[in-house]
Design a protein around this motif. Structure first.
Motif, PDB file in Angstrom:
ATOM      1  N   LEU A  14      43.833  48.486  34.685  1.00 55.43           N
ATOM      2  CA  LEU A  14      43.485  48.465  36.168  1.00 55.43           C
ATOM      3  C   LEU A  14      43.026  46.949  36.299  1.00 55.43           C
ATOM      4  CD1 LEU A  14      41.540  51.480  37.031  1.00 55.43           C
ATOM      5  CD2 LEU A  14      43.812  51.063  37.850  1.00 55.43           C
ATOM      6  N   PRO A  15      42.959  46.324  37.545  1.00 53.69           N
ATOM      7  CA  PRO A  15      42.541  44.920  37.543  1.00 53.69           C
ATOM      8  C   PRO A  15      40.843  45.175  37.428  1.00 53.69           C
ATOM      9  CG  PRO A  15      43.365  45.593  39.631  1.00 53.69           C
ATOM     10  CD  PRO A  15      43.886  46.557  38.549  1.00 53.69           C
ATOM     11  N   PRO A  16      40.192  44.017  37.271  1.00 54.34           N
ATOM     12  CA  PRO A  16      38.660  44.284  37.314  1.00 54.34           C
ATOM     13  C   PRO A  16      38.099  44.999  38.412  1.00 54.34           C
ATOM     14  CG  PRO A  16      39.482  42.299  36.159  1.00 54.34           C
ATOM     15  CD  PRO A  16      40.519  42.843  36.842  1.00 54.34           C
ATOM     16  N   ALA A  17      38.550  44.744  39.616  1.00 52.03           N
ATOM     17  CA  ALA A  17      38.134  44.964  40.643  1.00 52.03           C
ATOM     18  C   ALA A  17      38.454  46.442  40.982  1.00 52.03           C
ATOM     19  CB  ALA A  17      38.733  44.456  41.948  1.00 52.03           C
ATOM     20  N   LYS A  18      39.065  47.189  40.166  1.00 52.90           N
ATOM     21  CA  LYS A  18      39.449  48.554  40.264  1.00 52.90           C
ATOM     22  C   LYS A  18      38.839  49.393  39.160  1.00 52.90           C
ATOM     23  CE  LYS A  18      42.040  48.119  43.870  1.00 52.90           C
ATOM     24  NZ  LYS A  18      41.711  49.122  45.268  1.00 52.90           N
ATOM     25  N   TRP A  50      50.521  57.077  34.418  1.00 56.17           N
ATOM     26  CA  TRP A  50      51.000  56.593  35.607  1.00 56.17           C
ATOM     27  C   TRP A  50      51.490  55.160  35.825  1.00 56.17           C
ATOM     28  CZ3 TRP A  50      46.195  58.403  39.382  1.00 56.17           C
ATOM     29  CH2 TRP A  50      46.171  59.889  39.367  1.00 56.17           C
ATOM     30  N   THR A  51      52.370  54.913  36.740  1.00 58.26           N
ATOM     31  CA  THR A  51      52.579  53.746  36.972  1.00 58.26           C
ATOM     32  C   THR A  51      51.636  52.729  37.360  1.00 58.26           C
ATOM     33  OG1 THR A  51      53.069  54.143  39.310  1.00 58.26           O
ATOM     34  CG2 THR A  51      54.808  54.323  37.636  1.00 58.26           C
ATOM     35  N   ASP A  52      51.466  51.299  37.036  1.00 60.62           N
ATOM     36  CA  ASP A  52      50.493  50.626  37.547  1.00 60.62           C
ATOM     37  C   ASP A  52      50.244  50.744  38.977  1.00 60.62           C
ATOM     38  OD1 ASP A  52      50.222  49.738  35.311  1.00 60.62           O
ATOM     39  OD2 ASP A  52      51.319  47.795  35.343  1.00 60.62           O
ATOM     40  N   SER A  53      51.259  50.707  39.789  1.00 62.08           N
ATOM     41  CA  SER A  53      51.171  50.949  41.407  1.00 62.08           C
ATOM     42  C   SER A  53      50.423  52.158  41.765  1.00 62.08           C
ATOM     43  CB  SER A  53      52.454  50.926  42.241  1.00 62.08           C
ATOM     44  OG  SER A  53      52.537  51.119  43.518  1.00 62.08           O
ATOM     45  N   MET A  54      50.546  53.200  40.965  1.00 63.07           N
ATOM     46  CA  MET A  54      50.023  54.423  41.385  1.00 63.07           C
ATOM     47  C   MET A  54      48.579  54.401  40.967  1.00 63.07           C
ATOM     48  SD  MET A  54      51.037  58.457  40.352  1.00 63.07           S
ATOM     49  CE  MET A  54      50.013  59.859  40.806  1.00 63.07           C
ATOM     50  N   MET A  55      48.225  53.523  39.777  1.00 63.74           N
ATOM     51  CA  MET A  55      46.835  53.646  39.428  1.00 63.74           C
ATOM     52  C   MET A  55      46.092  52.923  40.334  1.00 63.74           C
ATOM     53  SD  MET A  55      46.337  54.439  36.051  1.00 63.74           S
ATOM     54  CE  MET A  55      45.120  53.490  35.210  1.00 63.74           C
ATOM     55  N   SER A  56      46.302  51.834  41.263  1.00 62.43           N
ATOM     56  CA  SER A  56      45.523  51.291  41.940  1.00 62.43           C
ATOM     57  C   SER A  56      45.636  51.591  43.460  1.00 62.43           C
ATOM     58  CB  SER A  56      45.977  49.482  41.867  1.00 62.43           C
ATOM     59  OG  SER A  56      47.217  49.516  42.240  1.00 62.43           O
ATOM     60  N   LEU A  72      35.068  55.158  45.714  1.00 58.72           N
ATOM     61  CA  LEU A  72      35.033  54.666  47.178  1.00 58.72           C
ATOM     62  C   LEU A  72      34.684  53.208  47.220  1.00 58.72           C
ATOM     63  CD1 LEU A  72      32.998  57.876  48.714  1.00 58.72           C
ATOM     64  CD2 LEU A  72      35.154  56.917  49.497  1.00 58.72           C
ATOM     65  N   GLN A  73      33.638  52.705  46.362  1.00 56.11           N
ATOM     66  CA  GLN A  73      33.632  51.327  46.281  1.00 56.11           C
ATOM     67  C   GLN A  73      34.749  50.686  45.785  1.00 56.11           C
ATOM     68  OE1 GLN A  73      29.426  50.262  45.003  1.00 56.11           O
ATOM     69  NE2 GLN A  73      29.266  52.445  44.694  1.00 56.11           N
ATOM     70  N   ARG A  74      35.495  50.998  44.855  1.00 53.68           N
ATOM     71  CA  ARG A  74      36.518  50.286  44.231  1.00 53.68           C
ATOM     72  C   ARG A  74      38.150  50.513  45.005  1.00 53.68           C
ATOM     73  NH1 ARG A  74      32.767  49.000  42.115  1.00 53.68           N
ATOM     74  NH2 ARG A  74      32.332  48.969  40.052  1.00 53.68           N
ATOM     75  N   GLY A  75      37.925  51.234  46.250  1.00 54.23           N
ATOM     76  CA  GLY A  75      38.995  51.552  47.172  1.00 54.23           C
ATOM     77  C   GLY A  75      40.111  52.535  46.383  1.00 54.23           C
TER      78      GLY A  75
END
Length: 452
Positions: free
Chosen positions: A203-207, A248-254, A329-332
């Motif tokens: 995941l990217p750091p924000a997630k 999961w795919t990267d898209s589904m992960m985020s 919730l804070q990570r979207g």
């Protein structure tokens, strides 16, 4: 039937015959000739004592009336100094005082009158010596039993020492194994945290979520004094709760879970079971795996995978859901809009009794306030209002951001009428709905009460 001496005797009993009349002694010696005894003779008490001082005597038979030392006195002395020697009184006179003295002081075994009957005399001697032998054997056995008991006590004491020493060794070994097992468990905790960091790289750091969830769970465990085992299981569950998402795919992960399409949503609902399956083969992880399995159950029974309801959901799973949802919730990762910490807690409070254990929610909010400096919701003076509930004089308790992340107002800003109107207009233009965290000064609170 005549009394017989024990055949186990290895020596002839020694008999000492004492009488001042040699004719009596000679008669007795002739009577005992051929008997299994060693016969010694003495003509006075003094001579008898000299003989006894030189060798052990089994039986003394003394005449009652003798010059210088009578028989009663002699037998009393023998009783005092040679108590194991059997004593018999022989007398031809009815002298009650001598008999009484012999019985009381000499503790005589038998009393024989002169003239005696030979058979009676021999029977008396055999019975006396047989009794003496049986008494000596009894005393020997008693002593032997006592000696054996003492040896047994010593053996028991030695055995107890050996047992205590062995028990101590086994206890030390068990303690070492316990320490090793505890160290192994701690190593598992460390290992799970390291692995969770690697998993987060998807995941990217924000997630990324795991580190914050681990720290939040630890704060809860510490503040509530949970035992080491429970804390360890919760920490490992927090570290690996989303390990089932790695396929999961990267898209589904985020993608926020509320925006997943049908097929992806079904896959999403399967991730707790997938996570548990991956961990169940590791024995120290079994309890943590069970917490992960049920951390998406809901208080009202609408969760997954087993639709558990209320207290049927393990306590650790209920707590883990609060921590996971608070951070996600804070990570979207749940809703499209990323919330701040207070907004996430408002959401959790709103769904208490539906998604979350209502008895845990307020307690969890206090823990979040202790963990995060930007949480204001735990402050009883802070209110959460809509833009249309705002009045002049209220003070922003935290920054206000638009849905796109743009900062609208800084914490500490005192609201006035025109500013409130602008916020209402901006909210309508953006088709948004803001939750405003404000502090209400006492004078404003009083004015509101008068107006109402």
């Amino acid at each position: 039937m005549e009394e017989q001496l024990p055949t186990t005797m290895t020596y002839k009993p020694k008999l000492l015959l004492v009488d001042d009349e040699e004719s009596i002694l000679n008669s007795l010696r002739r009577l005992l000739r051929g008997q299994p005894y060693e016969v010694l003779l003495a003509t006075s008490g003094a001579q008898a004592l000299e003989i006894m001082a030189q060798q052990p005597i089994d039986l003394v038979m003394s005449d009652a009336r003798m010059p210088n030392m009578d028989g009663a006195t002699l037998l009393a002395y023998i009783h005092q100094h040679y108590p194991d020697t059997t004593r018999i009184m022989l007398t031809g006179y009815a002298d009650p005082s001598a008999i009484i003295k012999a019985i009381n002081e000499g503790q005589i075994h038998r009393y024989i009158s002169k003239p005696w009957h030979d058979e009676e005399m021999l029977l008396t001697l055999r019975q006396s010596l047989a009794y003496q032998h049986s008494e000596r054997e009894r005393l020997r056995l008693v002593q032997e039993a006592w000696d054996q008991n003492e040896k047994l006590k010593q053996l028991n004491a030695t055995l107890e020492k050996h047992v205590a020493a062995r028990t101590s060794e086994l206890q030390q070994t068990a303690d070492m194994l316990d320490l090793a097992y505890e160290e192994l468990k701690r190593s598992y905790v460390t290992g799970t945290e390291v692995f969770s960091l690697l998993a987060n790289l998807r995941l990217p750091p924000a997630k990324q979520t795991n580190r914050q969830i681990i720290e939040l769970v630890r704060v809860y465990c510490k503040l509530h004094g949970l035992d080491e085992g429970t804390s360890r299981d919760l920490t490992m569950a927090a570290a690996l709760y989303n390990i089932g998402k790695l396929s999961w795919t990267d898209s589904m992960m985020s993608t926020p879970s509320d925006l997943l399409h049908h097929n992806d949503r079904e896959r999403y609902r399967g991730y707790p079971k997938q996570s548990e399956s991956l961990l169940m083969t590791l024995d120290p992880m079994k309890d943590a795996a069970r917490l992960i399995l049920h951390h998406q159950e809901r208080w009202d029974g609408s969760g997954f995978p087993d639709r558990l309801k209320g207290a049927a959901i393990p306590f650790g799973s209920r707590l883990l859901k609060l921590a996971v949802d608070f951070i996600e919730l804070q990570r979207g990762l749940i809703l499209e809009r990323q919330m701040n910490s207070d907004e996430a807690l408002v959401y959790i409070r709103q769904y208490a009794g539906r998604l979350y254990d209502p008895e845990l929610v307020e307690d969890f909010i206090q823990v979040c306030a202790a963990y995060l400096s930007d949480v204001t919701l735990a402050d009883p003076t802070v209110k959460v209002l809509t833009t249309r509930d705002l009045v002049a004089g209220m003070i922003l308790a935290r920054n206000l951001n638009a849905d796109n992340g743009m900062l609208l107002l800084n914490a500490g800003k005192v609201l006035n009428g025109p500013l409130v109107e602008k916020l209402i207009a901006f909210e309508a233009m953006e088709s948004a709905k803001y939750s405003i965290f404000v502090k209400v000064p006492e004078e404003v609170e009083g004015a509101l009460l008068e107006t109402s």
